[in-house]
Design an enzyme around this catalytic site. Structure first.
Site, PDB file in Angstrom:
ATOM      1  N   ASP A  27      -3.236   6.179   6.318  1.00 27.27           N
ATOM      2  CA  ASP A  27      -3.652   7.564   6.981  1.00 27.27           C
ATOM      3  C   ASP A  27      -4.416   7.174   8.253  1.00 27.27           C
ATOM      4  OD1 ASP A  27      -5.158   9.946   7.500  1.00 27.27           O
ATOM      5  OD2 ASP A  27      -4.895  10.395   5.296  1.00 27.27           O
ATOM      6  N   THR A  28      -5.668   7.176   8.580  1.00 28.06           N
ATOM      7  CA  THR A  28      -6.317   6.874   9.569  1.00 28.06           C
ATOM      8  C   THR A  28      -6.118   5.408  10.032  1.00 28.06           C
ATOM      9  OG1 THR A  28      -8.533   6.117   8.420  1.00 28.06           O
ATOM     10  CG2 THR A  28      -8.278   8.386   8.802  1.00 28.06           C
ATOM     11  N   GLY A  29      -5.989   4.665   9.024  1.00 29.34           N
ATOM     12  CA  GLY A  29      -5.937   3.107   9.161  1.00 29.34           C
ATOM     13  C   GLY A  29      -7.269   2.423   8.993  1.00 29.34           C
ATOM     14  N   GLU A  87       0.726  -1.203   0.033  1.00 29.34           N
ATOM     15  CA  GLU A  87       0.036  -0.086  -0.035  1.00 29.34           C
ATOM     16  C   GLU A  87       1.054   1.053  -0.025  1.00 29.34           C
ATOM     17  OE1 GLU A  87      -2.511   1.760  -0.533  1.00 29.34           O
ATOM     18  OE2 GLU A  87      -3.918   1.442   1.174  1.00 29.34           O
ATOM     19  N   ASP A  88       0.371   2.342  -0.593  1.00 27.88           N
ATOM     20  CA  ASP A  88       1.089   3.652  -0.821  1.00 27.88           C
ATOM     21  C   ASP A  88       1.391   4.423   0.705  1.00 27.88           C
ATOM     22  OD1 ASP A  88      -1.494   4.337  -0.778  1.00 27.88           O
ATOM     23  OD2 ASP A  88      -1.210   5.753  -2.473  1.00 27.88           O
ATOM     24  N   THR A 141      -9.146   2.212   6.173  1.00 32.45           N
ATOM     25  CA  THR A 141      -9.074   1.617   4.870  1.00 32.45           C
ATOM     26  C   THR A 141      -8.479   0.075   5.052  1.00 32.45           C
ATOM     27  OG1 THR A 141      -9.190   3.756   3.608  1.00 32.45           O
ATOM     28  CG2 THR A 141      -8.760   1.640   2.504  1.00 32.45           C
ATOM     29  N   ASP A 174      -1.793  10.474  -5.392  1.00 32.90           N
ATOM     30  CA  ASP A 174      -2.527  11.628  -6.071  1.00 32.90           C
ATOM     31  C   ASP A 174      -3.075  12.445  -5.494  1.00 32.90           C
ATOM     32  OD1 ASP A 174      -4.632   9.670  -5.511  1.00 32.90           O
ATOM     33  OD2 ASP A 174      -5.653  10.667  -7.109  1.00 32.90           O
ATOM     34  N   ARG A 194       0.623  12.040 -10.033  1.00 34.56           N
ATOM     35  CA  ARG A 194       1.033  10.482  -9.933  1.00 34.56           C
ATOM     36  C   ARG A 194       2.349  10.541 -10.755  1.00 34.56           C
ATOM     37  NH1 ARG A 194      -2.776   7.168  -7.582  1.00 34.56           N
ATOM     38  NH2 ARG A 194      -5.118   7.618  -8.266  1.00 34.56           N
ATOM     39  N   PHE A 231      -1.112  16.514   3.365  1.00 28.71           N
ATOM     40  CA  PHE A 231      -1.488  15.788   2.140  1.00 28.71           C
ATOM     41  C   PHE A 231      -0.312  15.770   1.162  1.00 28.71           C
ATOM     42  CE2 PHE A 231      -3.548  14.253  -1.524  1.00 28.71           C
ATOM     43  CZ  PHE A 231      -4.513  13.434  -0.930  1.00 28.71           C
TER      44      PHE A 231
END
Ligand code: HPA
Ligand code: MG
Length: 217
Positions: free
Chosen positions: A137-139, A133-134, A141, A193, A199, A186
């Protein structure tokens, strides 16, 4: 054993000025700074590949790329693991698969994920899976993806994320392998992206207000 160790980028770190590296002209006005130059990304991935190679054995692994943001990390990481496979006594058979998750609109999280594309997830049954994964963030996903994968009963599941965001919105999830821990900003580039833009930028950069406005959906 997995390693949670990573490179921590401090909140007050200003990154590098754009003028010090090469970036596409079409993004010159849209970026605040270069947070992680691509050379450093490459070097860190070399080490992650070594750490991963040490954990897995000749049972091999299925590397599961989370598109689109994970594609650069995925290809560079696998290239490194393949290089170790060619040049060391130990070698790990690799299979690949690709999935897409939809969860982001602009820089806010919409709350649910959807797995689109990829082979039938049932193929992962009994396999050692490495999710690539790239960014975490919050975890949320990743937790949801792990939940979905669990239902097809892989033998093991590990997660490698190039970036982990340090944010109070985090639910506390930490990947098994992480490249860099970054401030709550961000970031774009290296396949990450903002509304499908950036990208095509090789460094990981912080987007500025001009860029957010220009490329807002
Ligand atoms: N950049 C790109 N995609 C993202 C980010 C980010 O900072 N956080 C979550 N998805
Ligand atoms: Mg992603």
């Amino acid at each position: 054993m997995s390693s949670n160790d990573n490179i921590v980028i401090d909140d007050n770190y200003d990154g590098y000025r754009l003028e010090l590296f090469c970036i596409p002209k079409h993004y010159e006005e849209d970026l605040e700074n270069i947070l992680i130059p691509s050379g450093l990304i490459t070097d860190r991935i070399e080490r992650l590949a070594r750490d991963i190679t040490q954990e897995f054995n000749d049972e091999g692994l299925v590397a599961l790329c989370v598109l689109k943001g994970g594609y650069k990390f995925f290809t560079d990481l696998l290239d490194r693991i393949k290089m170790l496979n060619r040049n060391t006594e130990k070698s790990i058979p690799l299979a690949v698969d690709f999935i897409r998750l939809k969860s982001y609109v602009d820089d806010k999280q919409s709350g649910k994920i959807e797995v689109i594309g990829g082979d039938n997830l049932e193929n992962l049954k009994g396999k050692n899976v490495l999710i690539v994964e790239d960014i975490i963030d919050t975890g949320r996903t990743m937790m949801k993806l792990l939940d979905i994968l669990k239902s097809v009963k892989p033998k093991t599941v590990r997660v490698a994320s190039l970036l982990v965001k340090r944010t109070e919105r985090s639910i506390g999830y930490k990947p098994d392998y992480a490249g860099f821990e970054i401030p709550d900003l961000f970031v774009v580039g290296y396949a990450l992206d903002y509304n499908e833009y950036f990208r095509d930028l090789n460094h990981i950069c912080v987007i500025n207000e001009h860029g957010k406005k220009k490329y807002s959906s």
